[in-house]
Motif scaffolding. Structure first.
Motif, short mmCIF file in Angstrom:
data_model
loop_
_atom_site.label_atom_id
_atom_site.label_comp_id
_atom_site.label_asym_id
_atom_site.label_seq_id
_atom_site.Cartn_x
_atom_site.Cartn_y
_atom_site.Cartn_z
N ARG A 5 1.03 -0.97 0.21
CA ARG A 5 -0.21 -0.17 0.05
C ARG A 5 0.20 1.08 0.07
O ARG A 5 1.20 2.04 -1.19
N VAL A 8 2.42 1.73 -3.60
CA VAL A 8 1.42 2.11 -4.13
C VAL A 8 1.01 3.75 -4.00
O VAL A 8 0.74 4.38 -4.85
N GLN A 28 8.30 -0.68 -7.86
CA GLN A 28 7.01 0.94 -8.22
C GLN A 28 7.29 0.51 -10.12
O GLN A 28 6.54 0.69 -10.06
N LEU A 31 5.70 -1.93 -11.26
CA LEU A 31 4.29 -2.12 -10.80
C LEU A 31 2.97 -1.00 -11.68
O LEU A 31 1.74 -1.58 -11.96
N LEU A 35 -0.70 -1.26 -13.11
CA LEU A 35 -1.62 -0.10 -12.55
C LEU A 35 -2.20 0.31 -13.16
O LEU A 35 -3.40 1.03 -13.24
N PRO A 207 -6.11 2.76 -10.13
CA PRO A 207 -4.76 2.06 -8.86
C PRO A 207 -3.79 2.99 -8.90
O PRO A 207 -2.89 3.31 -8.11
#
Length: 401
Positions: A5, A8, A28, A31, A35, A207
């Motif tokens: 969390r 993100v 990151q 991801l 995302l 997200p």
């Protein structure tokens, strides 16, 4: 999950994202494609939902009393709960018993905090995912007041002390907590809260970013409130205001802050402690709220000798391992400064689980109490906000929505 969390969240508030990829960790960066894809599906779902409501293919349930929605565009830190409390107190002090409808997310910490702070008032709090059903239950139990302007809105006063002695059982208005995206319930007034310190994040939808809806959703707002305005540079405030007026030129915009009032002490919350209690002390701010920067800055401005912080994701339930982590940080601070540090948490953190933080004994744990205050700006003040709200409600109710 807690670490993911945070990872993100850092991506969501990296601005602008496309020009700052080098500042992100390899995890990151890896991801971002996932995302981005998830945000694309979320965007499609939102567009379909908006179409269905706009063309009345999805029904909006109407309640028999005026409904005031207090919502936001991004996750956490927008001042939504303090504004709900402000509206509830204003209505209650005017002799109008408000019903706050909350979804009770993550254990209902916000609802618990409102329940404690509004104790002794005529305000009622209903918690449940199906807010129409929750409202129906309260209407059946307490009854409701005729929503005609002459019998309801005319009571609204601009002096918070007026009517504070009144105890009205019948419900005169509903406050929809976190209501902007809850479109299945009709509202007569839409108040949107904006975090002035970080209004739109990286401008992407969830997200990948913090936006719950595209910025064009501001067109549905009747009033916008820029929160934490006292911590924002003048030019940044102007930029936020300009951005919102580009989307909706006629949108009235007000400005608020959280004003610290006192501390409560864990284990003795019936007695208030002055703000100077942390002056010249080493403080560890521990929080699981949407935007902790304002909370940490407030402690620094009070006059603490040194302020450290431990941030957890919004609504996080503290566990034994978290308490141990806090203890380890406190030990390091004590070794570094030769002073016994003090732990400061927010009211929301306390109300989420009042017992777990008692395990930090013998370290002192204080709870910072604050109140929402309007910041006068260009003729816009608390009084002008109240007058506008009353005027908007009168117009909408007389028009029959």
């Amino acid at each position: 999950m807690e670490k993911l969390r945070k990872v993100v969240n850092e991506i969501a508030y990296t601005t602008p994202l496309s020009q700052n990829l080098s500042k992100l960790s390899p995890l990151q960066c890896s991801l971002i494609p996932l995302l981005f894809l998830s945000s694309s599906f979320y965007t499609l779902a939102l567009s379909l939902r908006h179409f269905l409501y706009s063309h009345r293919l999805f029904r909006q349930h109407r309640l028999p009393v005026p409904v005031i929605s207090v919502g936001n565009m991004t996750w956490g830190g927008n001042g939504k709960t303090p504004m709900v409390e402000f509206m509830a107190l204003w209505l209650a002090n005017s002799g109008i018993s408000p019903l706050i409808l909350s979804r009770g997310y993550a254990g209902g910490d916000e609802a618990k905090m409102l329940q404690r702070r509004l104790l002794g008032r005529s305000a009622k709090i209903g918690v449940g995912a199906n807010r129409a059903a929750t409202a129906a239950h309260f209407f059946e139990r307490y009854g409701y007041v005729d929503p005609g302007p002459a019998t309801c809105l005319e009571r609204l006063c601009f002096d918070q002390t007026m009517g504070s002695h009144l105890d009205v059982d019948e419900i005169g208005a509903v406050i929809l907590d976190d209501g902007m995206q809850h479109r299945s319930l009709w509202r007569d007034l839409e108040i949107v809260m904006v975090n002035g310190l970080m209004p739109w994040g990286n401008c992407h939808l969830l997200p990948l970013g913090p936006l719950r809806e595209p910025l064009t959703a501001l067109r549905r707002a009747d009033v916008a409130i820029v929160h934490h305005a006292d911590l924002v540079l003048e030019q940044s405030l102007k930029d936020v205001e300009l951005k919102m007026q580009e989307i909706k030129e006629s949108l009235p915009i007000f400005f608020t802050r959280m004003a610290p009032s006192h501390f409560l002490e864990m284990g003795n919350i019936d007695s208030k402690m002055p703000l100077r209690s942390v002056c010249d002390k080493v403080v560890l701010c521990v929080s699981a709220i949407g935007f902790a920067n304002a909370f940490v800055q407030a402690i620094g401005r009070i006059g603490a000798l040194y302020v450290d912080r431990l941030d957890f994701s919004d609504h996080h339930l503290f566990q034994a391992k978290d308490v141990e982590m806090i203890r380890m940080r406190l030990g390091k601070l004590q070794d570094k400064f030769g002073l016994k540090p003090v732990v400061v948490v927010t009211e929301k953190d306390y109300d989420r689980d009042p017992e777990i933080l008692k395990n930090l004994d013998p370290f002192q744990v204080l709870i910072l109490c604050s109140n929402l205050q309007f910041i006068p700006r260009d003729g816009r003040s608390e009084d002008s906000f109240k007058k506008l709200v009353k005027q908007l409600l009168e117009v909408k109710l007389s028009d029959g929505n």
